[in-house]
Design an enzyme around this catalytic site. Structure first.
Site, short mmCIF file in Angstrom:
data_model
loop_
_atom_site.label_atom_id
_atom_site.label_comp_id
_atom_site.label_asym_id
_atom_site.label_seq_id
_atom_site.Cartn_x
_atom_site.Cartn_y
_atom_site.Cartn_z
N HIS B 52 0.83 -1.21 0.00
CA HIS B 52 0.00 0.00 0.00
C HIS B 52 0.87 1.26 0.00
O HIS B 52 1.18 1.81 1.04
CB HIS B 52 -0.90 -0.02 1.23
N ASP B 302 0.84 2.68 3.80
CA ASP B 302 0.01 3.73 3.20
C ASP B 302 0.86 4.99 2.97
O ASP B 302 0.42 6.10 3.23
CB ASP B 302 -1.21 4.04 4.08
ZN LIG Z 1 -6.91 4.56 1.94
#
Ligand SMILES: [Zn+2]
Lengths: 308, 419
Positions: B52, B302
């Site tokens: 991610h 992320d």
């Molecule tokens: Zn997200």
């Protein structure tokens, strides 16, 4: 009194003694405002920047007059038409304003915490003139001052604040300030407009029942209701709101006998407040406006005089 | 051919060397051949896998691009990165997938496995051409950056992707419950006067998505759902229950949700603005427990770079995201090395993400792909964002002392990063 905080962003770093000194000093400023020449030289040679990233003619005028009555030069920056609205960072804007050699900033912004950022970037005293839902400390100070005029002290007093608590910086600032000065605060409104998290503040209780809120209160403050809260789904109807939460003479029957009515303005008459409550003998709403100027003079004095 | 000497395998005190040839591990403790690299006594592990990361190419290269993002990943010890498709344009076209892979392969940093959009333009309405996107090399499908509001579209996507053997990953937040929230809803958001994003926005969406998978599963339809950046205790409990029922649901947790809480927002610094938001200590503790007991499948960062000017806006206007792919392992190892143990942390960042994706689990055995990282588990270093390879040269952890820094990252048998 403790160290003098460099800014007035909220009341976190402020001791009751320092806050008391601002209120005491406002007495002197009121006397100045009664003189034929309403001007003192305290801030001569200093430049105060009114940095208004959000429109508010009333607050801006009040601050501007307060600064001028202290003999400061005033630079007004209104962001409406500037590049700030196009996403320029707050820091970039502050760098430009800093180059004008400003001595203090009065900041109004739509985002909570923006005044804190300005304080970080500017290195000069900052007065928060309202940041999002966060704080409007001079409004809370003038509210406290107005109540103190009535009772001589806030110690042991109860203040009910009724309306859209969720979106109100005035409610938040009062909930922070009044308990520091010895008062209890009851926040009241329809459940979706009354965030449970605020009940964690010391000296603050929450209720959705306006009669319970007002019972035993020495001052009752109605908050302005933004009509767009309807479309936000917070309310069934404005009529339902007015029938339940309006501050009016009937509701005030529940309060202490000498209880006063406050409103931070501008008012929606017959919505959050009835005409009789707004204009009746209990109303101190015009007094608030007058006191606002004295409080702002006092805050400027406190932050700027004797500081190099 | 390269030989890396003076390294230790996890769990062993023995100093060894590894020889790499043609992108594969040729063997251990062979006679030194080719370029000899001193591993400085570091610990060797399979290169980390990131499921991610936002690399911002195409279209947002002022924030990051393939070169800076994949160099940052290699510096963080990653050998493989799955990039998110919420770029400009959105990665919903096989040609874009192909061009990203081609461009990345020439860079010599971490390997890129782009994720493609689940729906056209990530609008959540019509499915993208999942079959063609898979053929072009898409690693998985996701509308991350957006939430999947249309439950039926997600269900159709799960059916299609499932039939292709592909994972769908979701940013699980109910947009109407999230509303205008910019931080966790709770006492801190109320005290700060910032609009809150309730934990129920995540839990409600996770519950919905699990029900969709359960419905398909009951009919024997293969579907694999991966829940991204899980942030709340309640949502994790829902995932636990789903796993207990044997549903094909996996989830990831990000180090920032383990190490920071909503208290950080008291600074009003938008560097702490992320989506989903930083939650409470109780949530962080619960997530950590989930890493321990296996209900969290893997770690992901992320990595979400933005320009400094964007992050210097106020909290309402600033975009969400923290970029820290270069710090993820040192951060996890320094903070949780004792509680989780080195082997579990490495598993969560190497084999576990591979299992989520259905890829072969990486090992250091002879004959395997030579993707590896040498970690210095002892030397403490101060985080200095100015040294970041990422374009986002700021971080919540600037000035902190961390250990576990990568010394060397090898991808496909080639040096992708060397300290
Ligand atoms: Zn997200």
């Amino acid at each position: 009194m403790g160290a003098r905080p460099p800014h007035l962003l909220d009341f976190q770093d402020w001791t009751p003694e320092r806050l008391g000194a601002i209120l005491d000093n406002a007495d002197t400023m009121l006397q100045v405002l009664d003189r034929p020449v309403k001007k003192v030289p305290a801030l001569q040679g200093l430049t105060v920047c009114n940095a208004f990233f959000e429109n508010s003619t009333r607050t801006r005028t009040s601050f501007e007059l307060a600064a001028r009555r202290m003999s400061a030069d005033v630079l007004t920056f209104a962001a409406g038409a500037s590049s700030v609205s196009k996403g320029e960072s707050l820091r970039d804007t502050m760098e430009v304003l800093t180059s004008y050699k400003v001595d203090a900033y009065i900041v109004r912004h739509h985002a909570a915490g923006a005044a804190h950022l300005v304080a970080r970037y500017s290195g000069k005293p900052v007065i928060n003139a309202g940041d999002g839902r966060r704080a409007h400390p001079t409004q809370a100070l003038l509210d406290a001052y107005t109540i103190r005029q009535e009772y001589g002290s806030l110690e042991g007093k109860t203040v009910a604040i009724i309306g859209d608590i969720r979106h109100s910086r005035v409610a938040r600032s009062n909930a922070e300030l009044l308990p520091k000065l010895g008062a209890k605060v009851v926040l009241c409104g329809p459940a979706p407009l009354l965030p449970a998290g605020l009940g964690a503040l010391p000296g603050v209780t929450l209720t959705t029942d306006p009669r319970a809120a007002v019972r035993g209160a020495h001052a009752v403050m109605a908050l302005r209701l933004q009509r767009e809260r309807m479309s936000g789904g917070f309310l069934g109807s404005l009529q339902e709101y007015a029938d339940t939460y309006q501050v009016n003479e009937t509701l005030m029957q529940e309060a202490e006998s000498g209880a006063v009515v406050l409103h931070p303005g501008p008012m929606n008459r017959d919505l959050e407040i009835s005409g009789d409550a707004a204009d009746g003998p209990r109303s101190r709403i015009l007094k608030q406006v007058e006191n606002g100027q004295a409080i702002r003079m006092s805050v400027l004095y406190h932050l700027l005089v004797g500081r190099n | 051919m390269i030989t890396i000497t003076n390294i230790k395998r996890v769990g062993s005190e023995k100093t060894e060397s590894v020889t790499i040839e043609n992108g594969l591990i040729k063997g251990w403790n062979l006679p030194e051949e080719g370029d000899v690299i001193d591993g400085q006594g570091g610990t060797v592990a399979p290169a980390l896998i990131e499921l991610h990361a936002h690399l911002r190419e195409p279209g947002q290269t002022e924030k990051e691009d393939l070169a800076s993002g994949l160099a940052a990943a290699a510096a963080g010890g990653y050998g493989t990165v799955v990039s998110m498709p919420n770029t400009s344009p959105v990665v919903d076209d096989p040609a874009i997938v192909r061009s990203l892979i081609e461009k990345a392969s020439g860079l010599g940093f971490a390997r890129l496995r782009p994720a493609a959009a689940l729906t056209k333009g990530q609008k959540g309405e019509e499915l993208a051409e999942l079959t063609y996107l898979k053929e072009a090399g898409a690693a998985m499908f996701t509308d991350d950056g957006r939430t999947n509001e249309n439950a039926r579209t997600l269900r159709l996507g799960l059916e299609t992707a499932g039939s292709l053997g592909m994972v769908i990953s979701v940013h699980a937040e109910d947009a109407s419950l999230r509303a205008d929230g910019v931080m966790n809803e709770g006492p801190v958001s109320e005290a700060l006067g910032l609009p809150g994003n309730p934990a129920s926005a995540e839990a409600a969406r996770v519950a919905r998505d699990i029900e969709i998978v359960a419905g398909l599963h009951a009919q024997g339809v293969p579907a694999r759902l991966h829940i991204q950046h899980l942030s709340t205790a309640r949502a994790l409990d829902l995932v636990r229950a789903a796993k207990a029922q044997g549903l094909p649901v996996t989830c990831e947790v990000c180090p920032h949700h383990l190490t920071l809480t909503d208290e950080a927002l008291r600074s009003f610094d938008a560097i702490f603005k992320v989506a989903p938001p930083l939650r409470t200590q109780a949530d962080a503790d619960h997530l950590l427990e989930g890493l321990r007991d296996g209900s969290v499948d893997c770690l992901a960062t992320d990595h979400a770079p933005h320009t400094r000017a964007e992050k210097e806006r106020d909290l309402l206007d600033a975009p969400s995201g923290i970029a820290y792919i270069e710090l993820a392992f040192p951060l996890m190892y320094t903070r949780f090395g004792e509680t989780l143990g080195l082997e579990r942390i490495l598993d969560l960042m190497t084999a576990a993400p591979a299992r989520v994706m259905g890829w072969t689990e990486p090992t250091l055995d002879a004959g395997q792909k030579a993707d590896l990282v040498v970690l210095d588990l002892t030397t403490e270093r101060t985080v200095n964002p100015a040294e970041f390879k990422s374009k986002a040269k700021f971080t919540p952890w600037a000035g902190e002392t961390l250990k576990g820094w990568p010394l060397l990252t090898v991808v496909d048998g080639k040096v992708a990063y060397q300290r």
